[in-house]
Motif scaffolding. Sequence first.
Motif, PDB file in Angstrom:
ATOM      1  N   UNK A   1       0.813  -1.220   0.000  1.00  0.00           N
ATOM      2  CA  UNK A   1       0.000   0.000   0.000  1.00  0.00           C
ATOM      3  C   UNK A   1       0.850   1.276   0.000  1.00  0.00           C
ATOM      4  N   UNK A   2       1.880   1.397   0.844  1.00  0.00           N
ATOM      5  CA  UNK A   2       2.710   2.608   0.811  1.00  0.00           C
ATOM      6  C   UNK A   2       3.447   2.795  -0.509  1.00  0.00           C
ATOM      7  N   UNK A   3       3.924   1.693  -1.110  1.00  0.00           N
ATOM      8  CA  UNK A   3       4.645   1.813  -2.381  1.00  0.00           C
ATOM      9  C   UNK A   3       3.744   2.423  -3.454  1.00  0.00           C
ATOM     10  N   UNK A   4       2.508   1.928  -3.531  1.00  0.00           N
ATOM     11  CA  UNK A   4       1.577   2.503  -4.502  1.00  0.00           C
ATOM     12  C   UNK A   4       1.201   3.927  -4.117  1.00  0.00           C
TER      13      UNK A   4
ATOM     14  N   UNK B   1       1.154   9.178  -5.730  1.00  0.00           N
ATOM     15  CA  UNK B   1       1.095  10.604  -5.410  1.00  0.00           C
ATOM     16  C   UNK B   1       2.061  11.393  -6.284  1.00  0.00           C
ATOM     17  N   UNK B   2       3.258  10.847  -6.487  1.00  0.00           N
ATOM     18  CA  UNK B   2       4.249  11.507  -7.353  1.00  0.00           C
ATOM     19  C   UNK B   2       3.735  11.564  -8.791  1.00  0.00           C
TER      20      UNK B   2
ATOM     21  N   UNK C   1       2.649   4.261   8.293  1.00  0.00           N
ATOM     22  CA  UNK C   1       2.408   2.824   8.314  1.00  0.00           C
ATOM     23  C   UNK C   1       3.707   2.033   8.198  1.00  0.00           C
ATOM     24  N   UNK C   2       4.720   2.616   7.577  1.00  0.00           N
ATOM     25  CA  UNK C   2       5.997   1.940   7.402  1.00  0.00           C
ATOM     26  C   UNK C   2       6.879   2.045   8.642  1.00  0.00           C
ATOM     27  N   UNK C   3       6.675   3.077   9.440  1.00  0.00           N
ATOM     28  CA  UNK C   3       7.612   3.383  10.523  1.00  0.00           C
ATOM     29  C   UNK C   3       7.743   2.267  11.553  1.00  0.00           C
ATOM     30  N   UNK C   4       6.609   1.761  12.037  1.00  0.00           N
ATOM     31  CA  UNK C   4       6.638   0.762  13.113  1.00  0.00           C
ATOM     32  C   UNK C   4       7.343  -0.532  12.712  1.00  0.00           C
TER      33      UNK C   4
END
Length: 217
Positions: free
Chosen positions: A171-174, A179-180, A205-208
Motif C-alpha cells: 500500500x505505501x509503495x503505490x 502521489x508523485x 504505516x511503514x515506521x513501526x
Amino acid sequence: MNRLINSSAFSRICLIAILGGFAIFGFAIGVLMSPPTEIIGMDRLSELTCLQMAGTPDRAVAVLLGFDEAQLAALQQLLVPGDIIFAWGYGLVFFGVLGLLTTRLSGRWQRAGAVIMWAPLLASLFDVFEDIGLHSMVTTVAGGDTAVLPAVAMLTTICASLKYLFLAVVAPAYGIAGAVKALTTDHRLRSIGLYVFVVLVAFSMMQKPFSEIPACF
C-alpha cells in the motif's frame, strides 16, 4: 470498477471511510487501549512486535515471561477487543486515502489502484487473525502454562507478516509512487494536500515495522 471509482459516490465513500477510521482510532485508543497500556507501559509495547514475529513457542514464551501477571491480563484486554477494533481504524483510513488517490489517476495506475486500495483492509483482516493468535498465547502463559501450540505461534507470525506486507510495503509503495505520478498532471491545491496526506499516511504505516522488527532478530 473504473466507472465506480470515477463517480462522485465513490469519493464520498472514501471520505466516510477516512472519517469512520479516525473515529474508530479515537475509540480504540482512548477507551479500549489506554487503560491496559497504562498497566503494561508504553515502553513495553514494542515487545509485542517481537511476539508477533516469534514464529515458535520457545521464542513466544520467552517474550511473554518478561511480563508479570497484571501485565499479561492487560495484554489480553489490549489485544481483544482493543487491537482488533484498532485494526479497522487504520484499514479504513488508508483504504479511503488510496481510494481518493486512485480517482485522480488514470489508465494502468487507476487499474492498479482499484486492486491495491484494498490492501489496507486485507491487512486489518490479517491483524484480527494475528490478535486472536496472540491472545491465545498470552492466555496460555497467563494461566501458568508454557505449552504454546507450535501451529498457533507459526500462524500468528504468518498473519503478522502478511499484515505488514500489505500495510507497510504494498500500500505505501503505490501510495507514494501514485502521489508523485498524480502530481505531474494535477497541481490543484486541494489535490496537492491529498498527495501530501497520502505520503504522510504511507510513511506512518511503514515506521513501526521497519523500526521494530529488525530489533527482534
